[in-house]
Design an enzyme around this catalytic site. Structure first.
Site, short mmCIF file in Angstrom:
data_model
loop_
_atom_site.label_atom_id
_atom_site.label_comp_id
_atom_site.label_asym_id
_atom_site.label_seq_id
_atom_site.Cartn_x
_atom_site.Cartn_y
_atom_site.Cartn_z
N HIS A 212 3.35 1.99 2.15
CA HIS A 212 3.88 2.49 3.44
C HIS A 212 5.40 2.32 3.51
CE1 HIS A 212 3.25 -1.62 5.73
NE2 HIS A 212 4.42 -1.60 5.14
N ASN B 20 0.82 -1.22 0.00
CA ASN B 20 0.00 0.00 0.00
C ASN B 20 0.85 1.27 0.00
OD1 ASN B 20 1.04 0.04 2.57
ND2 ASN B 20 -0.92 0.05 3.65
P1 PGA Z 1 8.11 -7.14 3.27
O1 PGA Z 1 7.54 -5.85 4.04
O2 PGA Z 1 9.57 -6.89 3.10
O3 PGA Z 1 7.85 -8.27 4.21
O4 PGA Z 1 7.39 -7.23 1.98
C1 PGA Z 1 7.89 -4.58 3.61
C2 PGA Z 1 7.08 -3.54 4.34
O5 PGA Z 1 5.92 -3.80 4.68
O6 PGA Z 1 7.60 -2.44 4.55
#
Ligand code: PGA
Length: 260
Positions: free
Chosen positions: A138, A136
């Site tokens: 973030h 999303n």
């Molecule tokens: P992920 O998470 O590396 O597990 O995809 C990234 C994030 O949510 O900032």
């Protein structure tokens, strides 16, 4: 923004580790901002390898992690403290007294957030901030529509993030609703940002971050305003970028000292 596109997860992890190495080697004392999640794992493996082979030492490093769940103890294997110990700190020569994570168990969370900001300042600010990105958009746990001027604070996770992170928990209901995260302004003050992203499920957020308008609906898009950002992507995460060929062209034509 410096965009580096790699055709394998391994080569992305290696270039990320070389960025970290270059920053550590160019400072007497280095302050690293670190991230958790699935994405930086390969880069941490490479940093451990560099440390074991004597190529790189973390003795002169201080680290600050981006975020932590509220209410999970440090011994809880789903906490980010536990993650960092098992995936990096427990395997390299860093002095553990120079390792900082937000305290999600503090009695006074607000005071703990203010203290964390002060500790970052007292350390001289962050030289390199490692970041992942949520589907999303973030960064840290700064969810869409949050303020671009936010500081380390207690935040409520979005439903999408709770769902995304539920794979690390037995049940979705067990994912904490509350977290402590560096704010967007905290992240923007770091001198260099290194954002890693892999896989098609990040492609839309990556397009919005790099080529979309700067908007709180994609928090990572504020990085367009940061003077020094390196973004390492695999082909899948990069596949929606309009200027993908241009980024590859730019990389191919970099001067020696501009390369990692
Ligand atoms: P992920 O998470 O590396 O597990 O995809 C990234 C994030 O949510 O900032």
């Amino acid at each position: 923004m410096e965009i580096l596109i790699r055709d394998s997860l391994e080569s992305g992890a290696k270039v990320g580790a070389r960025v970290v190495k270059k920053i550590i080697k160019s400072n007497n004392r280095t302050v690293l901002g670190l991230a958790t999640g699935d994405t930086p794992l390969r880069m941490y493996h490479e940093l451990i390898r560099m440390n074991e082979s004597g190529e790189l030492s973390f003795k002169n490093c201080t680290t600050f992690n981006l975020d932590e769940y509220v209410g999970l103890s440090r011994e809880d294997e789903r906490s980010y403290f536990y993650y960092m110990m098992s995936n990096l700190f427990g395997h390299v020569d860093i002095d553990k007294k120079n390792v900082y994570l937000p305290d999600g168990n503090a009695e006074d969370l607000r005071e703990a957030c203010r203290k964390y900001e002060q500790q970052i300042k007292d350390a001289g600010g962050i030289d390199l901030q490692v970041l992942g990105i949520g589907g999303n958009g973030h960064i840290g746990f700064n969810e869409p529509t949050g303020s671009f001027t936010s500081r380390t604070w207690v935040k409520i996770l979005s439903e999408q993030t709770i769902q995304d992170n539920s794979m690390y928990f037995d049940k979705q209901e067990e994912v904490p609703r509350h977290v402590v995260t560096m704010g967007i302004a905290t992240i923007m003050e770091s001198r260099h940002c290194l954002l890693l992203a892999n896989g098609a499920k990040k492609a839309d957020a990556i397009r919005k971050m790099i080529e979309g308008p700067i908007s709180a609906s994609c928090p990572a898009s504020i990085l367009q305003m940061h003077p020094r950002v390196t973004i390492v992507l695999d082909e899948e995460a990069a596949y929606l970028l309009t200027f993908k060929d241009h980024y590859k062209w730019v990389e191919k034509n970099k001067l020696d000292w501009q390369q990692f």
